[in-house]
Write an enzyme that holds these catalytic residues in place. Structure first.
Site, mmCIF file in Angstrom:
data_model
loop_
_atom_site.group_PDB
_atom_site.id
_atom_site.type_symbol
_atom_site.label_atom_id
_atom_site.label_comp_id
_atom_site.label_asym_id
_atom_site.label_seq_id
_atom_site.Cartn_x
_atom_site.Cartn_y
_atom_site.Cartn_z
ATOM 1 N N GLU A 191 -16.674 -6.220 6.637
ATOM 2 C CA GLU A 191 -15.614 -6.960 6.271
ATOM 3 C C GLU A 191 -15.707 -8.411 6.708
ATOM 4 O OE1 GLU A 191 -10.995 -7.350 8.396
ATOM 5 O OE2 GLU A 191 -11.459 -5.569 7.485
ATOM 6 N N TYR A 198 1.025 -1.029 -0.072
ATOM 7 C CA TYR A 198 0.141 -0.031 -0.071
ATOM 8 C C TYR A 198 0.867 1.309 0.124
ATOM 9 C CZ TYR A 198 -4.542 -2.161 1.151
ATOM 10 O OH TYR A 198 -5.765 -3.063 0.961
#
Length: 343
Positions: free
Chosen positions: A337, A212
């Site tokens: 999630e 990321y």
């Protein structure tokens, strides 16, 4: 170090997991098997302990809108268990379970690094040199720490530092979940296995988390999107799916739409477990979305729990173990999630 059970002979091992709800009796499902560890996703939490010869982790994850479950890990091998500093653990000669609690503090990175390194040290000393699956239950996950940094980003610094310091001994990052909990502090529990059994997978729809960009924090999250435990003699492969959300590339998509985030999350899991993705990693076989079991669904806003249950009822088998929790997710714009196990 205190051992509560004798060592095990060399037998073919099989690791299994199921959920127990209030009023249910786990004994029928553990007949002929040994408990490697229990994790209660309940209304209050306590430091991990040994109970009836196995680790017991009690976490604060269920509120009035969600049910309490206990996740039970079993094996077909004899188990020995013990304590090592703040860690409680159990092992069966092929699989290892350990847990530790980090009490609330102003800045977490140093204590997280120390807890991870203690777990790695114990795993390595006992011969379990391949991390398999990790859970990180973080209080006030998107709130600020004492220095104004988001708690999850603070946590990620310590975890990354531990993996960096062990990079010459640990070949890859395993599947993991980093999710909110309902009390301050961090509860950690880990699975590991013998060297060569775990294969870590990435998702073609998503940037690997450890790559990321810096806008997500000073250290990227340290985990793979899934880990495949390759079979021993007479056992089938098992795929552990990390906590997965509505992220494409590294961007959150549909930040204000729970239904569309659910759809993207399920599409991400479907791509991750597919035969095409396993082949991309040099592995045979594959799974369907309907193969997911021991599903845990983390929902940020309580009003979305009915929709979450409806999406799961449509996506998964009717007999799949599915549990929903109303807790924070690792980004403020993520509403849901989902994790699970394919076997």
């Amino acid at each position: 170090m205190t051992l509560t059970h004798p060592g095990a002979p060399a037998l073919t091992a099989a690791l299994d997991c199921f959920f127990v709800r209030p009023g249910e009796d786990e004994r029928a499902r553990t007949a002929g098997r040994q408990v490697l560890g229990r994790v209660t996703y309940g209304h209050s939490g306590r430091p991990p302990t040994l109970h009836n010869g196995a680790p017991l982790v009690r976490t604060a994850m269920a509120d009035a809108a969600t049910e309490r479950i206990t996740e039970v890990w079993t094996t077909d091998r004899p188990v020995r268990s013990g304590r090592d500093g703040g860690l409680v653990y159990a092992e069966d000669g092929e699989h290892f379970f350990c847990a530790v609690r980090i009490d609330a503090c102003g800045v977490y990175r140093d204590t997280v690094r120390q807890a991870y390194e203690a777990a790695f040290t114990l795993m390595w000393r006992l011969g379990y040199t391949e991390p398999l699956r990790m859970w990180n239950l973080v209080g006030d996950i998107t709130g600020p720490n004492a220095q104004g940094m988001e708690t999850y980003r603070d946590f990620c610094v310590g975890r990354a530092q531990a993996f960096e310091s062990w990079s010459d001994r640990i070949g890859g990052m395993p599947a993991a979940t980093g999710i909110g909990s309902l009390r301050p502090g961090i509860d950690l529990y880990f699975l590991a296995c013998r060297t060569g059994r775990a294969r870590h997978l990435e998702n073609p729809r998503q940037t690997p988390a450890h790559r990321y960009p810096a806008r997500y924090g000073p250290k990227s999250p340290s985990f793979a999107r899934a880990t495949l435990l390759e079979p021993g003699s007479g056992t089938r492969p098992v795929l552990y799916v990390s906590g997965t959300a509505s992220i494409v590339g590294d961007d959150t998509v549909h930040p204000d739409d729970f239904g569309r985030q659910c759809a993207v999350t399920l599409a991400n899991i479907e791509a991750l477990v597919s035969p095409e993705n396993l082949a991309r990693h040099g592995l045979a076989g594959g799974f369907r979305l309907a193969d997911l079991d021991c599903v845990k669904v983390y929902v940020r806003d309580a009003r979305d729990l009915p929709a979450a249950r409806a999406h799961c009822a449509e996506a998964f088998r009717a007999d799949a173990d599915v549990a929903c929790f109303n807790v924070g997710v690792c980004r403020p714009d993520l509403l849901v999630e989902i994790e699970g196990i394919c076997r």
